[in-house]
Write an enzyme that holds these catalytic residues in place. Structure first.
Site, PDB file in Angstrom:
ATOM      1  N   LYS A  41       8.264  -2.580   0.825  1.00  0.00           N
ATOM      2  CA  LYS A  41       7.258  -3.124  -0.096  1.00  0.00           C
ATOM      3  C   LYS A  41       5.865  -3.314   0.501  1.00  0.00           C
ATOM      4  O   LYS A  41       5.046  -4.060  -0.049  1.00  0.00           O
ATOM      5  CB  LYS A  41       7.731  -4.436  -0.759  1.00  0.00           C
ATOM      6  CG  LYS A  41       9.128  -4.417  -1.315  1.00  0.00           C
ATOM      7  CD  LYS A  41       9.531  -3.157  -2.015  1.00  0.00           C
ATOM      8  CE  LYS A  41       8.878  -2.959  -3.361  1.00  0.00           C
ATOM      9  NZ  LYS A  41       9.334  -1.638  -3.943  1.00  0.00           N
ATOM     10  N   HIS A  97      11.989   2.846   6.720  1.00  0.00           N
ATOM     11  CA  HIS A  97      11.780   1.394   6.815  1.00  0.00           C
ATOM     12  C   HIS A  97      12.431   0.859   8.103  1.00  0.00           C
ATOM     13  O   HIS A  97      12.581  -0.351   8.255  1.00  0.00           O
ATOM     14  CB  HIS A  97      12.411   0.667   5.621  1.00  0.00           C
ATOM     15  CG  HIS A  97      11.718   0.856   4.311  1.00  0.00           C
ATOM     16  ND1 HIS A  97      10.348   0.897   4.177  1.00  0.00           N
ATOM     17  CD2 HIS A  97      12.213   0.983   3.047  1.00  0.00           C
ATOM     18  CE1 HIS A  97      10.051   1.059   2.891  1.00  0.00           C
ATOM     19  NE2 HIS A  97      11.153   1.116   2.196  1.00  0.00           N
ATOM     20  N   SER A 148       7.222  -9.160  -3.654  1.00  0.00           N
ATOM     21  CA  SER A 148       7.446  -7.794  -4.118  1.00  0.00           C
ATOM     22  C   SER A 148       8.902  -7.383  -3.884  1.00  0.00           C
ATOM     23  O   SER A 148       9.539  -6.772  -4.752  1.00  0.00           O
ATOM     24  CB  SER A 148       6.487  -6.855  -3.377  1.00  0.00           C
ATOM     25  OG  SER A 148       6.644  -5.533  -3.830  1.00  0.00           O
TER      26      SER A 148
HETATM   27  N1  LIG Z   1      -1.903   2.474  -5.448  1.00  0.00           N
HETATM   28  C1  LIG Z   1      -1.455   1.256  -5.162  1.00  0.00           C
HETATM   29  N2  LIG Z   1      -2.328   0.238  -4.925  1.00  0.00           N
HETATM   30  C2  LIG Z   1      -1.882  -1.005  -4.636  1.00  0.00           C
HETATM   31  N3  LIG Z   1      -0.567  -1.336  -4.566  1.00  0.00           N
HETATM   32  C3  LIG Z   1       0.331  -0.357  -4.800  1.00  0.00           C
HETATM   33  C4  LIG Z   1      -0.056   0.969  -5.097  1.00  0.00           C
HETATM   34  N4  LIG Z   1       1.057   1.695  -5.266  1.00  0.00           N
HETATM   35  C5  LIG Z   1       2.096   0.872  -5.097  1.00  0.00           C
HETATM   36  N5  LIG Z   1       1.665  -0.367  -4.819  1.00  0.00           N
HETATM   37  C6  LIG Z   1       2.465  -1.577  -4.618  1.00  0.00           C
HETATM   38  O1  LIG Z   1       3.223  -1.475  -3.421  1.00  0.00           O
HETATM   39  C7  LIG Z   1       4.455  -2.182  -3.608  1.00  0.00           C
HETATM   40  C8  LIG Z   1       5.611  -1.219  -3.432  1.00  0.00           C
HETATM   41  O2  LIG Z   1       5.713  -1.018  -2.053  1.00  0.00           O
HETATM   42  P1  LIG Z   1       6.437   0.234  -1.409  1.00  0.00           P
HETATM   43  O3  LIG Z   1       5.899   1.479  -1.988  1.00  0.00           O
HETATM   44  O4  LIG Z   1       6.325   0.047   0.055  1.00  0.00           O
HETATM   45  O5  LIG Z   1       7.936   0.057  -1.888  1.00  0.00           O
HETATM   46  S1  LIG Z   1       9.217   0.702  -1.207  1.00  0.00           S
HETATM   47  O6  LIG Z   1       9.580  -0.158  -0.074  1.00  0.00           O
HETATM   48  O7  LIG Z   1       8.910   2.046  -0.796  1.00  0.00           O
HETATM   49  O8  LIG Z   1      10.239   0.631  -2.282  1.00  0.00           O
HETATM   50  C9  LIG Z   1       4.399  -2.783  -4.998  1.00  0.00           C
HETATM   51  O9  LIG Z   1       3.787  -4.050  -4.832  1.00  0.00           O
HETATM   52  P2  LIG Z   1       3.893  -5.256  -5.873  1.00  0.00           P
HETATM   53  O10 LIG Z   1       3.109  -4.843  -7.077  1.00  0.00           O
HETATM   54  O11 LIG Z   1       3.277  -6.438  -5.189  1.00  0.00           O
HETATM   55  O12 LIG Z   1       5.348  -5.462  -6.166  1.00  0.00           O
HETATM   56  C10 LIG Z   1       3.508  -1.786  -5.696  1.00  0.00           C
HETATM   57  O13 LIG Z   1       2.921  -2.266  -6.878  1.00  0.00           O
END
Ligand SMILES: Nc1ncnc2c1ncn2[C@@H]1O[C@H](COP(=O)(O)OS(=O)(=O)O)[C@@H](OP(=O)(O)O)[C@H]1O
Length: 304
Positions: free
Chosen positions: A56, A117, A147
């Site tokens: 996340k 991860h 998240s």
């Molecule tokens: N473009 C962009 N800008 C800002 N934030 C973004 C973006 N894309 C993904 N996210 C947010 O990143 C969170 C998901 O994290 P990961 O992609 O690492 O998830 S995972 O571990 O691969 O499942 C998750 O965070 P939260 O919204 O706080 O839950 C996503 O909304």
């Protein structure tokens, strides 16, 4: 993963809430754990690029940025497949006959970009031997926790997170998949001085995507015209990615990821933790944080 195969598996309910099993004290799903020898012996190549994160932290966002860079800003090329098929998730494994991250990686022509991860001590040693480049992204623990909690609620391939109160304790104790957030971010922070690792922060990316994308460009030894860079910033913004079916995980069947419980692209904003932590929970968290992070030069911003 082909949709028919997922449908077969959902009929027999193979995915629902996986059992967990530790690898060297780090919680994994039982399938990952049982597959551990193969994961550990994964053969990296010198031209591999690995995107490493604690769950996340902005993995999918970084994957989209990197793919856009590698495809010189060609949006259509980046929509050739789902994020999880474009970039093998090396340790992730689902019941056969579905492809594991390792299978996908072994079939992929070089140069490969992959996701992990894994905490630094569990990264297959071939990555160090081959000197493959790694982009690590870290995110402040409170937003990561929030998240991760919502992701665990909507994703049936993850263990049940329990109540919010239970989840805070599990996170602090590192009793969640991929282990302790604290050890993860510190471990990779220390590794960055001995290996080609670009260590980025989610909050910095949000604050100034152009500056952070330029760091990635430099690390990948790429240059591009300003207009392409601007296109990448736009295409990888939260609002645009939220609408992109090849990046927002909406192609995963609802039985596995129920986006009506919580969308994968949820808030995408530093500071959302304030909507969840009580004052007392926050104080407890900060006290525990100070202990766990004592002696590290690593610092985080919990809002921007
Ligand atoms: N473009 C962009 N800008 C800002 N934030 C973004 C973006 N894309 C993904 N996210 C947010 O990143 C969170 C998901 O994290 P990961 O992609 O690492 O998830 S995972 O571990 O691969 O499942 C998750 O965070 P939260 O919204 O706080 O839950 C996503 O909304």
């Amino acid at each position: 993963m082909p949709r028919e195969e997922i449908n077969d598996l959902q009929l027999v309910g193979k995915y629902i809430q996986p059992e967990t099993k530790e690898v060297n004290g780090v919680l994994m799903t039982k399938i990952m754990s049982n597959n551990w020898d193969k994961i550990w012996n994964f053969q990296a190549k010198p031209d591999d690029l690995l995107i490493a994160t604690y769950a996340k932290a902005g993995t999918t966002w970084t994957q989209e940025i990197v793919d856009m860079i590698q495809n010189d800003g060609d949006v259509q090329k980046c929509q050739r497949a789902n994020t999880f098929d474009r970039h093998p998730f090396i340790e992730w494994a689902l019941p056969p006959p579905l492809n594991s991250g390792l299978d996908l990686a072994s079939k992929m022509p070089s140069p490969r970009t992959m996701k992990t991860h894994l905490p630094v001590q569990l990264l297959p040693t071939s990555f160090w031997k081959e000197n493959s480049k790694i982009i690590y992204v870290a995110r402040n623990p409170k937003d990561s926790l929030v998240s991760y909690y919502h992701f665990s609620r909507m994703n049936k391939m993850m263990p049940d997170p329990g109540t919010w109160e239970e989840y805070i304790e599990a996170f602090k104790a590192g009793k969640v998949l991929w282990g302790s957030w604290y050890d993860h971010v510190k471990g990779w922070w220390d590794a960055k001085d001995q290996h080609p690792i670009l260590y980025l922060f989610y909050e910095d990316m949000k604050e100034d995507p152009k500056r952070e994308i330029q760091k990635i460009l430099k690390f990948l030894e790429k240059e591009m015209p300003e207009e392409v860079l601007n296109k990448i910033i736009y295409h990888t913004s939260f609002d645009v990615m939220k609408q992109n079916p090849m990046a927002n995980y909406t192609t995963v069947p609802t039985v596995l990821m129920n986006q009506s419980v919580s969308p994968f692209m949820r808030k995408g904003m530093p500071g959302d933790w304030k909507n969840y932590f009580t004052v007392a929970q926050n104080e407890e968290f900060d006290k525990d944080y100070q202990k766990k992070m004592a002696g590290s030069t690593l610092t985080f911003r919990t809002e921007i």
